[in-house]
Enzyme design. Structure first.
Site, PDB file in Angstrom:
ATOM      1  N   GLU A  42       0.844  -1.209   0.000  1.00 48.09           N
ATOM      2  CA  GLU A  42       0.000   0.000   0.000  1.00 48.09           C
ATOM      3  C   GLU A  42       0.873   1.250   0.000  1.00 48.09           C
ATOM      4  OE1 GLU A  42      -2.661   1.548  -0.245  1.00 48.09           O
ATOM      5  OE2 GLU A  42      -4.390   0.264   0.083  1.00 48.09           O
ATOM      6  N   ARG A 129      -7.750   0.964  12.531  1.00 44.34           N
ATOM      7  CA  ARG A 129      -6.372   1.331  12.167  1.00 44.34           C
ATOM      8  C   ARG A 129      -6.423   2.441  11.120  1.00 44.34           C
ATOM      9  NH1 ARG A 129      -5.166  -0.186   7.035  1.00 44.34           N
ATOM     10  NH2 ARG A 129      -5.982  -2.134   6.168  1.00 44.34           N
ATOM     11  N   ASN A 131      -5.601   4.031   7.514  1.00 44.96           N
ATOM     12  CA  ASN A 131      -5.551   3.481   6.166  1.00 44.96           C
ATOM     13  C   ASN A 131      -4.810   4.475   5.264  1.00 44.96           C
ATOM     14  OD1 ASN A 131      -6.080   1.208   4.530  1.00 44.96           O
ATOM     15  ND2 ASN A 131      -7.709   2.314   3.492  1.00 44.96           N
ATOM     16  N   GLU A 149     -10.513  -5.489   9.847  1.00 45.11           N
ATOM     17  CA  GLU A 149     -10.777  -6.385   8.716  1.00 45.11           C
ATOM     18  C   GLU A 149     -10.445  -7.816   9.125  1.00 45.11           C
ATOM     19  OE1 GLU A 149      -9.611  -6.933   3.975  1.00 45.11           O
ATOM     20  OE2 GLU A 149      -8.553  -5.451   5.220  1.00 45.11           O
ATOM     21  N   ASN A 185     -10.095   5.940   2.059  1.00 44.26           N
ATOM     22  CA  ASN A 185      -9.095   5.528   1.080  1.00 44.26           C
ATOM     23  C   ASN A 185      -8.591   6.713   0.255  1.00 44.26           C
ATOM     24  OD1 ASN A 185      -7.524   3.281   0.223  1.00 44.26           O
ATOM     25  ND2 ASN A 185      -9.335   2.001   0.455  1.00 44.26           N
ATOM     26  N   ASP A 237      -9.863   1.916  -4.590  1.00 45.93           N
ATOM     27  CA  ASP A 237      -8.930   1.869  -3.466  1.00 45.93           C
ATOM     28  C   ASP A 237      -8.110   3.155  -3.460  1.00 45.93           C
ATOM     29  OD1 ASP A 237      -7.053   1.027  -1.459  1.00 45.93           O
ATOM     30  OD2 ASP A 237      -7.474  -1.045  -1.935  1.00 45.93           O
TER      31      ASP A 237
END
Length: 338
Positions: A42, A129, A131, A149, A185, A237
């Site tokens: 990521e 958390r 992202n 998740e 996101n 995303d």
């Protein structure tokens, strides 16, 4: 702990057909940046000042950098979701560590690092958390959270928040801008800083806000692009914006990156990626003419690995004929004493 490896694995070149007239998808090539298979790649960030690519593996608690053909990483103690450098401070970064906003001191050519905790969010939401995150046109940090998740990919809805770090009060004043977000996101701003694009992944949409660069505030939320319009599988995303003001959107569970007009919201093209779980994108390279793509291997079956051979890899796409805009650093004021 610092781990270094010299890039020696084979480079795979692929050309993928896609629909577009202006972009050279047919001549684009995709190569693996390194041999490492990431569990949850990521947050790619191209540092234009030093020609370094940074990214994270959330699940393995690692921050990576690719510099002078060498891949290095630091091993942290919690899930790390983003890494963004601070303006005017060489080797100083802001990272999202669990629900802690922290600084990471990691200088080039050095094998040591230091983490300092700065602030904690979502204290009442166990399992949350950080992202995705970005610095806006003024250098203010915008960063969002999400719920826990599970192994099946289920995420409880509306437990996340999009925050902004202000100069006033700094780490005592992480402003909750958008509550009740499910998976905060992708973020992007147009060149003159009057528009902010934002993704809450389960909505399947890119939202558009008016952005006031004088006050660093947003207003007038509306739907800009909906995946349903073009029957796009999966969800949006991470996201970036090119020099023409058009969006490049990672299509998680869609094996592609979407190219969408930043003004008309028209789908301009699809860049097929040999990994189904495409997580994020950024432009980089000395000329900002390469597209870097992170992918995820978590939960991918052996059959899917065979179908998508670059699963879990960080990829470099060249030959698109498009340039991006430089990634912005976080403004220095709150970090001068770190």
């Amino acid at each position: 702990m610092i781990v270094m490896s010299v890039f020696r694995c084979n480079i795979v070149f692929l050309s993928w057909l896609a629909m577009s007239c202006a972009v050279n998808y047919n001549g684009a090539t995709i190569r693996e940046m390194a041999c490492d298979v990431l569990v949850h790649g990521e947050g790619p960030y191209w540092d234009s000042e030093n020609n370094v690519l940074y990214f994270v593996d959330i699940s393995q608690h690692r921050v990576y950098r690719f510099f002078q053909n060498r891949l290095e990483h630091v091993q942290l103690d919690e899930e790390v979701s983003f890494v963004i450098p601070v303006a005017g401070q060489q080797g100083l970064f802001v990272i999202g560590l669990g629900t802690t906003l922290a600084s990471l001191r990691w200088n080039l050519h050095e094998n040591i690092h230091k983490v300092v905790e700065l602030a904690i969010v979502d204290r009442d939401k166990v399992g949350n958390r950080w992202n995705d995150a970005k610095a806006d046109v003024n250098g203010y940090l915008w960063a969002g959270t999400m719920g826990f998740e599970d192994a099946a990919g289920n995420i409880p809805p509306e437990r996340g928040t999009l925050y902004k770090l202000n100069d006033t009060g700094c780490f005592q004043n992480l402003e909750p801008v958008l509550p009740n977000v499910s998976v905060s996101n992708g973020l992007a701003w147009n060149d003159d800083g009057t528009r902010m694009y934002y993704i809450d992944s389960p909505t399947g949409q890119i939202a558009l806000f008016d952005y006031d660069p004088a006050t660093a505030t947003i207003s007038n939320r509306r739907t800009f692009y909906d995946f349903k319009t073009d029957n796009i599988p999966g969800v949006p995303d991470g996201m970036t914006i090119d020099a023409y003001g058009n969006l490049w959107i990672a299509n998680y569970n869609g094996a592609q990156v979407l190219h969408v007009s930043g003004t008309s919201a028209k789908l301009l093209g699809k860049l097929k990626i040999p990994a189904e779980k495409v997580s994020s994108v950024t432009f980089g390279g000395p000329r900002l003419d390469k597209l870097y793509v992170t992918t995820i291997s978590r939960g991918v079956t052996p059959e899917k690995f065979n179908e998508y051979p670059m699963t879990g890899k960080v990829l470099e796409v060249s030959g698109l004929g498009i340039r991006g805009t430089p990634n912005r650093r976080i403004r220095e004021k709150c970090f001068r004493l770190l």
